[in-house]
Design a protein around this motif. Structure first.
Motif, PDB file in Angstrom:
ATOM      1  N   GLU A   1       0.710  -1.327   0.217  1.00  0.00           N
ATOM      2  CA  GLU A   1       0.241   0.436   0.278  1.00  0.00           C
ATOM      3  C   GLU A   1       0.919   1.299  -0.157  1.00  0.00           C
ATOM      4  O   GLU A   1       0.133   1.943  -0.674  1.00  0.00           O
ATOM      5  CB  GLU A   1      -0.903  -0.084   1.108  1.00  0.00           C
ATOM      6  CG  GLU A   1      -2.401  -1.301   0.727  1.00  0.00           C
ATOM      7  CD  GLU A   1      -2.716  -1.466   2.515  1.00  0.00           C
ATOM      8  OE1 GLU A   1      -2.406   0.119   3.235  1.00  0.00           O
ATOM      9  OE2 GLU A   1      -4.289  -1.512   2.682  1.00  0.00           O
ATOM     10  N   GLN A   2       1.943   1.475   0.838  1.00  0.00           N
ATOM     11  CA  GLN A   2       2.737   2.168   0.704  1.00  0.00           C
ATOM     12  C   GLN A   2       3.297   3.451  -0.715  1.00  0.00           C
ATOM     13  O   GLN A   2       4.214   3.289  -0.996  1.00  0.00           O
ATOM     14  CB  GLN A   2       3.735   2.257   2.124  1.00  0.00           C
ATOM     15  CG  GLN A   2       3.128   2.237   2.818  1.00  0.00           C
ATOM     16  CD  GLN A   2       4.029   1.643   4.225  1.00  0.00           C
ATOM     17  OE1 GLN A   2       5.311   1.801   3.921  1.00  0.00           O
ATOM     18  NE2 GLN A   2       3.567   1.054   5.477  1.00  0.00           N
ATOM     19  N   THR A   3       3.210   1.779  -2.000  1.00  0.00           N
ATOM     20  CA  THR A   3       4.737   1.826  -3.077  1.00  0.00           C
ATOM     21  C   THR A   3       3.550   2.534  -3.592  1.00  0.00           C
ATOM     22  O   THR A   3       4.207   3.353  -4.522  1.00  0.00           O
ATOM     23  CB  THR A   3       4.718   0.674  -3.148  1.00  0.00           C
ATOM     24  OG1 THR A   3       3.585  -0.219  -4.120  1.00  0.00           O
ATOM     25  CG2 THR A   3       5.439  -0.044  -2.658  1.00  0.00           C
ATOM     26  N   GLY A   4       2.862   2.903  -3.452  1.00  0.00           N
ATOM     27  CA  GLY A   4       1.686   3.952  -4.798  1.00  0.00           C
ATOM     28  C   GLY A   4       2.006   3.217  -6.239  1.00  0.00           C
ATOM     29  O   GLY A   4       2.115   3.725  -7.398  1.00  0.00           O
ATOM     30  N   GLY A   5       2.145   1.833  -6.287  1.00  0.00           N
ATOM     31  CA  GLY A   5       2.421   1.270  -7.691  1.00  0.00           C
ATOM     32  C   GLY A   5       4.325   0.857  -8.554  1.00  0.00           C
ATOM     33  O   GLY A   5       4.205   1.193  -9.254  1.00  0.00           O
ATOM     34  N   ALA A   6       4.125   1.748  -7.310  1.00  0.00           N
ATOM     35  CA  ALA A   6       6.060   1.518  -8.276  1.00  0.00           C
ATOM     36  C   ALA A   6       7.181   0.706  -7.317  1.00  0.00           C
ATOM     37  O   ALA A   6       7.365   0.807  -6.448  1.00  0.00           O
ATOM     38  CB  ALA A   6       6.626   3.275  -6.549  1.00  0.00           C
ATOM     39  N   ILE A   7       6.386  -0.092  -8.206  1.00  0.00           N
ATOM     40  CA  ILE A   7       6.184  -2.098  -8.364  1.00  0.00           C
ATOM     41  C   ILE A   7       6.929  -2.476  -9.710  1.00  0.00           C
ATOM     42  O   ILE A   7       6.079  -2.211 -10.402  1.00  0.00           O
ATOM     43  CB  ILE A   7       5.607  -2.771  -7.841  1.00  0.00           C
ATOM     44  CG1 ILE A   7       5.233  -2.259  -6.450  1.00  0.00           C
ATOM     45  CG2 ILE A   7       5.867  -3.744  -7.748  1.00  0.00           C
ATOM     46  CD1 ILE A   7       3.721  -3.000  -5.379  1.00  0.00           C
ATOM     47  N   ALA A   8       8.281  -3.262  -9.412  1.00  0.00           N
ATOM     48  CA  ALA A   8       8.578  -3.610 -11.491  1.00  0.00           C
ATOM     49  C   ALA A   8       9.109  -4.662 -10.803  1.00  0.00           C
ATOM     50  O   ALA A   8       9.849  -4.697 -10.020  1.00  0.00           O
ATOM     51  CB  ALA A   8       9.887  -2.531 -11.769  1.00  0.00           C
ATOM     52  N   PRO A   9       9.263  -5.702 -11.769  1.00  0.00           N
ATOM     53  CA  PRO A   9      10.100  -7.165 -11.457  1.00  0.00           C
ATOM     54  C   PRO A   9      11.476  -7.132 -12.193  1.00  0.00           C
ATOM     55  O   PRO A   9      11.321  -5.977 -13.270  1.00  0.00           O
ATOM     56  CB  PRO A   9       9.177  -7.853 -12.751  1.00  0.00           C
ATOM     57  CG  PRO A   9       8.099  -6.808 -13.817  1.00  0.00           C
ATOM     58  CD  PRO A   9       7.939  -5.388 -13.115  1.00  0.00           C
ATOM     59  N   VAL A  10      12.249  -7.592 -11.858  1.00  0.00           N
ATOM     60  CA  VAL A  10      13.928  -7.893 -11.725  1.00  0.00           C
ATOM     61  C   VAL A  10      14.056  -8.699 -11.782  1.00  0.00           C
ATOM     62  O   VAL A  10      13.571  -9.724 -11.506  1.00  0.00           O
ATOM     63  CB  VAL A  10      14.916  -6.197 -11.141  1.00  0.00           C
ATOM     64  CG1 VAL A  10      13.692  -5.090 -10.997  1.00  0.00           C
ATOM     65  CG2 VAL A  10      14.483  -6.926  -9.736  1.00  0.00           C
TER      66      VAL A  10
ATOM     67  N   LYS B   1      24.351  -2.258  -0.395  1.00  0.00           N
ATOM     68  CA  LYS B   1      23.790  -3.060  -0.721  1.00  0.00           C
ATOM     69  C   LYS B   1      23.037  -3.414  -2.008  1.00  0.00           C
ATOM     70  O   LYS B   1      23.060  -4.668  -2.794  1.00  0.00           O
ATOM     71  CB  LYS B   1      23.301  -4.556  -0.476  1.00  0.00           C
ATOM     72  CG  LYS B   1      24.212  -5.041   0.990  1.00  0.00           C
ATOM     73  CD  LYS B   1      23.668  -5.681   2.066  1.00  0.00           C
ATOM     74  CE  LYS B   1      24.842  -6.593   2.624  1.00  0.00           C
ATOM     75  NZ  LYS B   1      24.173  -8.261   3.889  1.00  0.00           N
ATOM     76  N   LEU B   2      22.712  -2.241  -2.644  1.00  0.00           N
ATOM     77  CA  LEU B   2      21.401  -2.276  -3.811  1.00  0.00           C
ATOM     78  C   LEU B   2      22.038  -1.630  -4.659  1.00  0.00           C
ATOM     79  O   LEU B   2      21.320  -0.757  -5.438  1.00  0.00           O
ATOM     80  CB  LEU B   2      20.015  -1.630  -3.393  1.00  0.00           C
ATOM     81  CG  LEU B   2      19.115  -2.333  -2.598  1.00  0.00           C
ATOM     82  CD1 LEU B   2      18.068  -1.648  -2.089  1.00  0.00           C
ATOM     83  CD2 LEU B   2      19.362  -4.105  -2.405  1.00  0.00           C
ATOM     84  N   THR B   3      23.150  -1.231  -5.295  1.00  0.00           N
ATOM     85  CA  THR B   3      24.159  -0.543  -6.133  1.00  0.00           C
ATOM     86  C   THR B   3      24.158  -1.670  -7.527  1.00  0.00           C
ATOM     87  O   THR B   3      24.547  -0.749  -8.440  1.00  0.00           O
ATOM     88  CB  THR B   3      25.398  -0.317  -5.100  1.00  0.00           C
ATOM     89  OG1 THR B   3      25.795  -1.488  -5.102  1.00  0.00           O
ATOM     90  CG2 THR B   3      25.086   0.880  -4.362  1.00  0.00           C
ATOM     91  N   ARG B   4      24.303  -2.944  -7.386  1.00  0.00           N
ATOM     92  CA  ARG B   4      24.222  -3.993  -8.568  1.00  0.00           C
ATOM     93  C   ARG B   4      22.820  -4.363  -9.491  1.00  0.00           C
ATOM     94  O   ARG B   4      22.878  -5.024  -9.809  1.00  0.00           O
ATOM     95  CB  ARG B   4      25.536  -4.324  -8.263  1.00  0.00           C
ATOM     96  CG  ARG B   4      26.806  -4.295  -7.857  1.00  0.00           C
ATOM     97  CD  ARG B   4      27.778  -4.608  -6.941  1.00  0.00           C
ATOM     98  NE  ARG B   4      29.429  -4.026  -7.127  1.00  0.00           N
ATOM     99  CZ  ARG B   4      29.427  -4.008  -5.916  1.00  0.00           C
ATOM    100  NH1 ARG B   4      28.653  -3.365  -4.853  1.00  0.00           N
ATOM    101  NH2 ARG B   4      30.563  -3.004  -6.073  1.00  0.00           N
ATOM    102  N   LEU B   5      22.134  -4.150  -9.284  1.00  0.00           N
ATOM    103  CA  LEU B   5      20.993  -4.192  -9.564  1.00  0.00           C
ATOM    104  C   LEU B   5      20.123  -3.626 -11.168  1.00  0.00           C
ATOM    105  O   LEU B   5      20.543  -2.138 -11.346  1.00  0.00           O
ATOM    106  CB  LEU B   5      19.706  -3.605  -8.639  1.00  0.00           C
ATOM    107  CG  LEU B   5      20.213  -4.813  -7.374  1.00  0.00           C
ATOM    108  CD1 LEU B   5      18.943  -4.683  -6.416  1.00  0.00           C
ATOM    109  CD2 LEU B   5      19.652  -5.856  -7.555  1.00  0.00           C
ATOM    110  N   PRO B   6      19.754  -3.888 -12.195  1.00  0.00           N
ATOM    111  CA  PRO B   6      18.983  -4.260 -13.264  1.00  0.00           C
ATOM    112  C   PRO B   6      17.874  -2.954 -13.222  1.00  0.00           C
ATOM    113  O   PRO B   6      16.766  -3.624 -12.794  1.00  0.00           O
ATOM    114  CB  PRO B   6      18.420  -4.847 -14.059  1.00  0.00           C
ATOM    115  CG  PRO B   6      18.859  -6.313 -12.880  1.00  0.00           C
ATOM    116  CD  PRO B   6      19.359  -5.928 -11.364  1.00  0.00           C
ATOM    117  N   LEU B   7      17.464  -1.772 -12.073  1.00  0.00           N
ATOM    118  CA  LEU B   7      16.663  -1.391 -12.434  1.00  0.00           C
ATOM    119  C   LEU B   7      15.667  -0.760 -13.207  1.00  0.00           C
ATOM    120  O   LEU B   7      16.385  -0.033 -14.129  1.00  0.00           O
ATOM    121  CB  LEU B   7      16.595  -0.272 -10.980  1.00  0.00           C
ATOM    122  CG  LEU B   7      17.340  -0.724  -9.422  1.00  0.00           C
ATOM    123  CD1 LEU B   7      17.413   0.063  -8.731  1.00  0.00           C
ATOM    124  CD2 LEU B   7      16.237  -1.558  -9.252  1.00  0.00           C
ATOM    125  N   PRO B   8      14.707  -0.930 -13.102  1.00  0.00           N
ATOM    126  CA  PRO B   8      13.803   0.082 -14.446  1.00  0.00           C
ATOM    127  C   PRO B   8      14.052   1.710 -15.089  1.00  0.00           C
ATOM    128  O   PRO B   8      14.112   1.601 -13.622  1.00  0.00           O
ATOM    129  CB  PRO B   8      12.077  -0.838 -14.492  1.00  0.00           C
ATOM    130  CG  PRO B   8      12.152  -1.553 -13.794  1.00  0.00           C
ATOM    131  CD  PRO B   8      13.273  -1.667 -12.998  1.00  0.00           C
TER     132      PRO B   8
END
Length: 292
Positions: free
Chosen positions: A230-239, A278-285
């Motif tokens: 609920e707190q994302t406001g739809g800001a969710i993406a598959p990776v 630890k989240l600096t090496r990810l393929p983010l949209p």
């Protein structure tokens, strides 16, 4: 192989460094430590003067990188970490080119199981199973008798097959069921996808707002995930992370990445990666509103 061949031929250097990275990541669970160990081992090879070059540079590099990683692993275990610790998730494209069977050892669930082994057991198992080194060669790396190394590897494998057995990969259809239930806010449907003793593990090191203790039990986990969605406001993406599907999300301006693992056809573990270090090496949209 001549050391110059390793260092001067780009294709050979990329292959050797990739092998060292895979080794270091399995031994430490963090890509940063793996990179440091691989690069320091290569730098030490460069620093060797004429007449001191090893007869087998790759074996020498394996020995040096392994010992550097074990030093980092032991040092980290003496440091204070706030809350639960999870292996660093990385873009699948960064992982070394290996067979599918060997790549299974790079899943977060497997790396987390490795973390419960002693450093020597972990190294013996990795060198034996992931790189097929003879026990006599591993004994030289770990400076221990071959019989002892064999015992370390055997004990580690036995533990991974029993009390440390990691949960399996989550199939796409199960991920879709859980995500659909969570996004619709359906508590009962979410609970139905989880095991009774499901666990949510959040890793933040106290750097961002996150649960410091594991959330245990299907109902509590379901409630946590629904409220979080609920707190994302739809800001969710598959990776794709570590060769497995994952979900990247932004909640209250904080990037988080969630992965699932299953036991007996239901979700047993939810790994929430929240530590920004630890989240600096990810393929983010590109369209995900990731904080800068």
């Amino acid at each position: 192989m001549n050391p110059a061949t390793v260092l001067e031929d780009r294709a050979t250097l990329a292959r050797v460094r990739g092998r060292l990275l895979g080794l270091g990541y399995r031994l430490t669970g963090t890509w940063a430590d793996a990179e440091d160990a691989a690069d320091e081992a290569l730098a030490r090879l460069v620093a060797l003067g004429p007449g001191r070059a090893p007869d087998n540079p790759e074996a020498w590099l394996t020995t040096v990188a392994t010992r550097l990683c074990l030093d980092r692993l032991r040092r980290r275990r003496n440091e204070t970490y706030v809350g639960s610790w999870l292996p660093e998730p990385v873009d699948t494209a960064l992982l070394p080119e290996e067979t599918a069977e060997r790549r299974d050892g790079l899943r977060i669930a497997m790396l987390l199981a490795y973390e419960q082994l002693g450093p020597n057991e972990r190294a013996a198992l990795v060198l034996r199973e992931a790189y097929a080194l003879p026990y006599e060669e591993i004994a030289g790396v770990l400076d221990a008798p071959a019989a002892t190394v064999r015992q370390w590897a055997s004990r580690a494998r036995r533990r991974l097959d029993t009390d440390l057995r990691p949960p399996g990969r989550a199939p796409n259809e199960l991920i879709e069921r859980l995500v659909g239930a969570v996004l619709s806010g359906d508590l009962d449907a979410t609970i139905a996808v989880l095991t009774a003793d499901a666990r949510v593990i959040s890793d933040s090191d106290g750097r961002v707002n996150a649960a410091l203790r594991d959330i245990v039990g299907a109902r509590k986990c379901a409630w946590f995930m629904i409220k979080g969605a609920e707190q994302t406001g739809g800001a969710i993406a598959p990776v794709e992370v570590n060769g497995e599907p994952a979900l990247a999300m932004v909640t209250r301006g904080i990037l988080r990445v969630a992965q699932l693992a299953v036991t007996d056809g239901r979700v047993d573990r939810v790994y929430f990666h929240c530590n920004p270090v630890k989240l600096t090496r990810l393929p983010l949209p590109e369209d995900l509103p990731v904080p800068t």
